[in-house]
Design a protein around this motif. Structure first.
Motif, short mmCIF file in Angstrom:
data_model
loop_
_atom_site.label_atom_id
_atom_site.label_comp_id
_atom_site.label_asym_id
_atom_site.label_seq_id
_atom_site.Cartn_x
_atom_site.Cartn_y
_atom_site.Cartn_z
N GLU A 237 29.21 27.54 51.96
CA GLU A 237 28.97 28.89 52.46
C GLU A 237 30.27 29.68 52.41
OE1 GLU A 237 28.14 29.13 56.72
OE2 GLU A 237 28.33 26.96 56.77
N ALA A 238 30.10 30.99 52.35
CA ALA A 238 31.26 31.86 52.15
C ALA A 238 32.21 31.84 53.34
CB ALA A 238 30.78 33.29 51.90
N GLY A 239 33.48 31.94 53.02
CA GLY A 239 34.49 32.00 54.08
C GLY A 239 35.79 31.41 53.59
N ASN A 240 36.84 31.60 54.34
CA ASN A 240 38.08 30.98 53.88
C ASN A 240 38.73 30.06 54.90
OD1 ASN A 240 39.22 32.80 55.63
ND2 ASN A 240 40.02 34.15 54.03
N GLY B 36 37.09 37.60 51.57
CA GLY B 36 37.13 37.29 50.15
C GLY B 36 38.51 37.39 49.57
N CYS B 37 39.36 38.24 50.17
CA CYS B 37 40.70 38.45 49.63
C CYS B 37 41.78 38.14 50.66
CB CYS B 37 40.88 39.90 49.18
SG CYS B 37 39.66 40.43 47.95
N HIS B 38 41.44 38.23 51.93
CA HIS B 38 42.44 38.01 52.98
C HIS B 38 42.19 36.70 53.70
CE1 HIS B 38 43.94 42.14 52.61
NE2 HIS B 38 42.68 42.53 52.58
N ASN B 39 43.25 36.13 54.14
CA ASN B 39 43.18 34.89 54.90
C ASN B 39 43.72 35.21 56.29
OD1 ASN B 39 42.44 32.25 54.97
ND2 ASN B 39 43.76 31.63 53.28
N ILE B 40 42.85 35.49 57.22
CA ILE B 40 43.26 36.11 58.47
C ILE B 40 44.18 35.23 59.31
CG2 ILE B 40 42.41 37.19 60.59
CD1 ILE B 40 41.80 38.65 57.93
N HIS B 41 43.85 33.99 59.43
CA HIS B 41 44.66 33.13 60.30
C HIS B 41 45.34 32.00 59.55
CE1 HIS B 41 43.01 35.22 63.70
NE2 HIS B 41 41.78 34.91 63.35
N ASP B 42 45.15 31.97 58.26
CA ASP B 42 45.61 30.79 57.55
C ASP B 42 46.22 31.14 56.20
OD1 ASP B 42 45.99 28.07 57.43
OD2 ASP B 42 44.09 27.69 56.40
N ALA B 43 46.80 32.35 56.10
CA ALA B 43 47.44 32.74 54.85
C ALA B 43 48.65 31.84 54.64
CB ALA B 43 47.84 34.20 54.88
N LYS B 44 48.64 31.08 53.57
CA LYS B 44 49.65 30.04 53.43
C LYS B 44 50.99 30.56 52.95
CE LYS B 44 47.14 26.73 54.81
NZ LYS B 44 47.46 26.06 56.06
N SER B 45 50.98 31.58 52.12
CA SER B 45 52.26 31.90 51.50
C SER B 45 52.40 33.37 51.14
CB SER B 45 52.43 31.06 50.23
OG SER B 45 51.39 31.34 49.34
N SER B 47 52.36 37.70 52.07
CA SER B 47 52.36 38.77 53.06
C SER B 47 51.02 39.47 52.96
CB SER B 47 53.51 39.73 52.77
OG SER B 47 53.33 40.28 51.49
N ALA B 48 50.78 40.43 53.79
CA ALA B 48 49.52 41.19 53.80
C ALA B 48 48.31 40.27 53.97
CB ALA B 48 49.37 42.03 52.53
N LEU B 49 48.55 39.07 54.35
CA LEU B 49 47.48 38.10 54.56
C LEU B 49 46.58 37.95 53.35
CD1 LEU B 49 46.44 38.90 58.24
CD2 LEU B 49 48.03 37.17 57.43
N LEU B 50 47.12 38.26 52.18
CA LEU B 50 46.34 38.09 50.97
C LEU B 50 46.20 36.62 50.64
CD1 LEU B 50 47.53 40.81 48.45
CD2 LEU B 50 45.22 40.47 49.32
N ALA B 51 45.08 36.29 50.07
CA ALA B 51 44.87 34.89 49.70
C ALA B 51 45.64 34.53 48.44
CB ALA B 51 43.39 34.63 49.50
N GLY B 52 45.87 35.52 47.57
CA GLY B 52 46.63 35.26 46.35
C GLY B 52 48.09 35.54 46.54
N THR B 53 48.91 35.15 45.59
CA THR B 53 50.35 35.37 45.69
C THR B 53 50.68 36.85 45.66
OG1 THR B 53 50.79 33.23 44.68
CG2 THR B 53 52.57 34.85 44.59
N ASP B 54 49.95 37.61 44.89
CA ASP B 54 50.14 39.05 44.86
C ASP B 54 48.77 39.70 44.68
OD1 ASP B 54 49.56 38.99 42.03
OD2 ASP B 54 51.61 38.26 41.73
N ILE B 55 48.76 41.01 44.62
CA ILE B 55 47.47 41.71 44.60
C ILE B 55 46.67 41.35 43.36
CG2 ILE B 55 46.42 44.01 44.42
CD1 ILE B 55 48.90 44.94 46.13
N SER B 56 47.29 41.48 42.20
CA SER B 56 46.52 41.23 40.97
C SER B 56 46.13 39.76 40.85
CB SER B 56 47.34 41.67 39.74
OG SER B 56 47.57 43.05 39.79
N SER B 57 46.98 38.86 41.32
CA SER B 57 46.60 37.44 41.29
C SER B 57 45.36 37.21 42.13
CB SER B 57 47.75 36.56 41.79
OG SER B 57 48.83 36.59 40.91
N THR B 58 45.27 37.91 43.23
CA THR B 58 44.08 37.78 44.07
C THR B 58 42.84 38.23 43.31
OG1 THR B 58 45.44 38.18 46.02
CG2 THR B 58 43.07 38.44 46.29
N CYS B 59 42.98 39.32 42.56
CA CYS B 59 41.84 39.83 41.79
C CYS B 59 41.44 38.87 40.68
CB CYS B 59 42.18 41.19 41.17
SG CYS B 59 42.66 42.46 42.36
N VAL B 60 42.46 38.35 39.98
CA VAL B 60 42.16 37.55 38.79
C VAL B 60 41.50 36.21 39.16
CG1 VAL B 60 43.18 36.42 36.75
CG2 VAL B 60 43.94 38.68 37.45
#
Lengths: 323, 415
Positions: A237-240, B36-45, B47-60
Motif C-alpha cells: 500500500e502507498a506510503g513511505n 509520494g515525494c516527501h519523507n516527513i519523518h524519515d528523510a534519510k539524506s 533537505s526539504a524532506l525530499l525523498a530523492g537527493t535533489d528535485i529532479s532525481s525525485t521526479c526521475v
C-alpha cells in the motif's frame, strides 16, 4: 524372494529419503525467516567496483553465477562477486540484448530485440550463438508480443512483455507454446479505476521457488503473485514509512519463500515473509557502501541478494541473515 | 507439503476476496500525494524532506524508464547502449538524448563531436547522473544559472495553477478535480477546476529552481496516449496561445518580441505565404500537398492565439483524424523547431537542422548501419545508427523527398 526383499528394502529406503526431504523442506519453510541483511561488497573486476547504472540481473543457480546485462553486454560474476567473463559482442547477434537466462545444462538463452522484433538465441557456455529459438504455436492473442524479460525454469522459458502487451508466454526450451497470461485481465488492471493518462505499467517480474510469477505495478502501489492456475494474491500500500510502497520496481524471492521488493524513491529493499507480512527494510539513500541509490533489479542466490541501482553505484551484494 | 498448499490456497482466497486495488492517479492535475515525494519523518539524506537527493532525481524515480508508457521521459543508461536510441517518444522528447554524444568525421581530417549536453535542457538529477550543462553555463538568451535547472524550473511540482470553469487560469478559487492536459480531460463545472497543461508554471506560480517568474500561460492539449510511435499516425499536440512568451521567461533574448537581437520571429501570424508553403510542402522538390493533409508533427504550429480549451481538445488527436495545416493566422512558436525536453539533434531541434545538406538520402533515414550505402556516409549519418535517426523522428516514416533537405523548408520552401 530375495529379489522381492531387495525391492522392498529399496522402496523403504526411498520412502525414508522422501520423508526426510519433506521434513527438511518443511523445516526450512517454517523457520527460514529473514531477520537482517549485511552489506558485503559490490560486483567488481580487477580494477574495482563496476559503475553500472540500473543494470538488469540474472542468476545461474546451478553454477552460482550472476549475470549482469548492461549496454548490450553480458558480464558474468562468480560467487565472490568478481567478474569472470563477458560476451555479447558477437557480430552474428542481431539487436540489443534485453535479458539473459541460463538453462540447467548451462545453455545460455539470449533475449534480443531489434525495433519491434524479438528473438531468443541459444548460446553455448561461452555465450557464442548456436541457433535461434523457433517460437511456434502462439495463439493469435499473443502474436503482438515484445518481451523484455526471459527466465528459464524447469525446462520452460518464461517470456514477459511487461510494457507493450502486458503478457507472459511460457514455451518449452525449443520454443513451442505451452501457456500464456494476459496480465491486464488476470491482474484486473483495467478494473482498477483510472484517470486519463494514467498508466498501470508493470515494472518488476520474477518467479518464486514454486514457479509463481511475481510482478510490481508502481502506479497503484501493489505487488502481485500469480500462480499457474491464475490465482492472484497482492500486497502493498502507498506510503513511505517502512514497509509501504513509494515507487516500487524489482521483486524477487528466496528459497524460503520470503519476498524482496525494491523501492526506488525510498531507496530501500523491503523484505516480506511468505504471508506478505513486512519484516524490515534496508539500504536507504546515502553515500555509505551499504546504502542504495534508487535500487531497481534484484536476484537472490545462495543466501545473497544482488541489487542494481543508479548513480553509477553498480550492483550491491548483501548477505541475507535468517533465523 | 500438502498442508502448506492448503495454507497457500486459503491465503490466496482470502487475499482475492479483498478485491481490486485502489486507484491512484498520481498528480491528477494538481498536487500529488505529499508522501509520494516527501519523507516527513524519515528523510534519510535530503533537505526539504525530499525523498530523492535533489528535485529532479525525485521526479526521475517515477519518470525514468524506457518503455513507451505515457509518463516516462528518461530512458535509463542501461537501456541505450551505443547505437541504441532512448526509448520514449513523447512530444517533449526523452532526456536520454542528453547522454548521447556522437563523434564522426564528415570529411578527411575533420572530426566532429556532437556533445550530448547540446541535445536538450540539462536538468540536474544527480541520482541519475544528469549534470548541469557544460556548454551553456547560463540559459541561452538569458541569465539563469544552468546549475539550477530542474524539472521544477518549468513544472510546478505542486501544480497549483488551474483552469477554472470560465476558462481563466488561477492558482486558487476552486479545487482541481483532474488533469487539464488531455483531449479526454473533463471540462470543469462551476466551482471546479482542472490542472494547467502538464503542471507547467504560469502567472502566480511560485518560481521553481532557477528563480524565474512566469507571466505567460502555456495553453495546450495533448492526446491522452502520446508516448507512442508516430510511424503510422502523428501525435498532434494542440498548441494554443502563450507558448513562446512562456519560453521567453528564461530565454528573453531568443524571443523576437522581447529581444533587441535579430531572432527568428515567434508568436506572430505566419501569414499567407508561409501558410501556403506549409500546406503545399510534401518534401524537397514536391509542393503538391494541400491544407487538409499537410500537418506534420515534426513541424507543429500554434493555433492562432487561442486559449479555448474545447477548441484545443478537438484538435489533439493521435489517429490522424485532424491533419489540417495552418491558416495564415496560426503562429510559429519555439516548439515549431524545438522539443521541450531533449531531441536527437543539436540545439534540441526536432529535425537535423544543423547537419549536412540532406537529412535523408535515397529515400531513407541515414545511419551508419544503413543498407543504403549512400546513407551510411558520415556527413549524413553523423555517428548515428538508423535506429537512432529514426527514433529521433519518433519513428516517423521517411516520407519526404528522396533527397530531403532541412525541414526549415516546410515553411520556407527554398528547396
Amino acid at each position: 524372494m530375495k529379489g522381492n526383499a531387495i525391492q522392498s528394502r529399496h522402496r523403504f529406503s526411498v520412502a525414508l529419503l522422501l520423508a526426510a526431504f519433506v521434513l527438511l523442506m518443511s523445516a526450512e519453510y517454517a523457520a527460514a525467516k529473514v531477520n537482517g541483511a549485511i552489506y558485503m561488497y559490490n560486483l567488481s573486476d580487477f580494477t574495482g567496483v563496476i559503475p553500472y547504472n540500473w543494470s538488469a540481473l540474472s542468476v545461474d543457480k546451478e553454477r552460482n553465477e550472476i549475470y549482469v546485462i548492461y549496454k548490450n553486454e553480458v558480464e558474468v560474476f562468480n560467487e565472490k562477486g568478481m567478474k569472470i567473463y563477458s560476451f555479447g559482442d558477437d557480430e552474428n547477434l542481431r539487436g540489443v540484448i534485453a535479458d539473459v537466462t541460463v538453462g540447467r545444462d548451462g545453455t545460455i538463452f539470449l533475449l534480443l530485440s531489434e525495433g519491434d522484433i524479438y528473438s531468443v538465441v541459444r548460446c553455448n557456455y561461452r555465450g557464442e550463438p548456436v541457433a535461434p529459438i523457433d517460437f511456434r504455436n502462439f495463439p493469435g492473442q499473443f502474436s503482438k508480443f515484445l518481451p523484455g524479460r526471459i527466465i528459464y525454469r524447469n525446462g520452460d522459458l518464461y517470456l514477459a512483455d511487461l510494457v507493450f502487451s502486458k503478457k507472459v508466454v511460457i514455451t518449452d526450451s525449443d520454443g513451442v507454446y505451452k501457456d500464456g497470461y494476459e496480465l491486464d485481465s488476470i491482474l484486473a488492471l483495467k478494473d482498477i479505476e483510472g484517470k486519463p493518462g494514467q498508466e498501470k505499467e508493470i515494472a518488476g517480474f520474477s518467479l518464486d521457488r514454486d514457479g509463481n510469477m511475481l510482478f510490481t505495478v508502481p502506479t497503484i502501489f501493489k505487488a502481485f503473485k500469480v500462480s499457474s492456475d491464475r490465482k492472484v494474491q497482492m500486497f502493498g500500500e502507498a506510503g513511505n514509512i517502512p514497509g509501504k510502497f513509494s515507487v516500487v520496481a524489482g521483486i524477487t524471492s528466496d528459497d524460503a519463500g520470503n519476498y524482496y521488493v525494491t523501492d526506488t524513491l525510498k531507496s530501500v529493499v523491503m523484505v516480506y515473509d511468505r504471508d506478505f507480512n513486512f519484516i524490515f527494510e534496508f539500504g536507504y539513500r546515502g553515500d555509505q557502501p551499504g546504502n542504495l541509490i534508487a535500487p531497481r533489479n534484484m536476484v537472490v542466490n545462495d543466501g545473497y541478494l544482488y541489487v542494481s541501482q543508479s548513480r553509477k553505484r553498480g550492483v550491491s551484494v548483501y548477505r541475507i541473515l535468517q533465523d | 507439503m500438502k498442508g502448506l498448499k492448503i495454507v497457500f490456497v486459503v491465503l490466496a482466497a482470502a487475499l482475492i476476496a479483498l478485491g481490486a486495488a485502489t486507484a491512484y492517479a498520481f498528480h491528477s492535475g494538481g498536487v500529488a500525494e505529499c508522501m509520494g515525494c516527501h519523507n516527513i519523518h524519515d528523510a534519510k539524506s535530503t533537505s526539504a524532506l525530499l525523498a530523492g537527493t535533489d528535485i529532479s532525481s525525485t521526479c526521475v524515480n517515477c519518470h525514468g524508464a524506457s518503455g513507451a508508457s505515457s509518463y516516462h521521459i528518461v530512458t535509463p543508461d542501461a537501456d541505450m547502449p551505443a547505437g541504441t536510441p532512448p526509448g520514449n517518444r513523447t512530444p517533449g522528447g526523452d532526456f536520454g538524448w542528453l547522454k548521447k554524444t556522437y563523434t564522426y568525421s564528415p570529411r578527411a581530417g575533420s572530426n566532429v563531436v556532437d556533445a550530448g549536453d547540446r541535445h536538450g535542457h540539462n536538468i540536474v538529477a544527480i541520482d541519475f547522473t544528469y549534470n548541469a550543462d557544460a556548454t551553456n553555463l547560463t540559459a541561452p538568451g538569458g541569465d539563469m544559472d544552468a546549475t539550477q535547472l530542474s524539472c521544477n524550473s518549468c513544472h510546478d511540482n505542486h501544480g497549483k495553477l488551474r483552469r477554472l470553469s470560465d476558462g481563466t487560469l488561477a492558482t486558487t478559487g476552486a479545487p482541481i478535480i483532474g488533469s487539464g492536459s488531455y483531449d479526454t480531460s473533463v471540462v470543469p463545472l462551476a466551482g471546479q477546476a482542472v490542472g494547467a497543461y502538464r503542471l507547467l508554471r504560469g502567472p502566480g506560480s511560485t518560481a521553481g529552481s532557477g528563480g524565474k517568474t512566469f507571466t505567460a500561460v502555456f495553453n495546450a492539449v495533448v492526446p491522452s496516449t502520446y508516448n507512442r510511435s508516430e510511424a503510422v499516425t502523428p501525435t498532434r499536440v494542440a498548441y494554443g496561445a502563450g507558448i513562446s512568451d512562456w519560453c521567453a521567461t528564461c530565454h528573453p533574448d531568443m524571443h523576437s518580441g522581447t529581444s533587441s537581437l535579430m531572432t527568428h520571429p515567434v508568436n506572430q501570424p505566419i501569414g499567407v505565404d508561409v501558410a501556403a508553403n506549409y500546406n503545399a510542402y510534401v518534401g524537397s522538390g514536391n509542393m503538391t500537398g494541400n491544407s487538409n493533409t499537410s500537418f506534420d508533427s515534426i513541424v507543429p504550429f500554434q493555433m492562432d492565439n487561442t486559449t479555448d480549451f474545447a477548441t484545443l481538445k478537438a484538435k489533439a488527436v493521435n489517429n490522424g483524424s485532424v491533419a489540417t495545416g495552418p491558416a495564415s493566422s496560426d503562429r510559429v512558436m519555439c516548439l515549431s523547431c524545438h522539443r521541450a525536453h531533449a531531441t536527437g539533434w543539436e540545439y534540441m531541434t526536432r529535425w537535423n537542422a544543423t547537419g549536412n545538406e540532406f537529412i535523408a538520402v535515397e529515400g531513407v533515414w541515414p545511419g551508419t548501419d544503413s543498407p543504403v550505402v549512400a546513407a551510411q556516409a558520415a556527413k549524413y549519418s553523423q555517428g548515428r545508427t538508423v535506429a537512432e535517426t529514426t527514433k529521433a523522428y519518433n519513428d516517423t516514416a521517411m516520407h519526404y523527398g528522396s533527397y530531403q533537405r532541412s525541414l526549415c523548408n516546410k515553411c520556407h520552401a527554398q528547396d
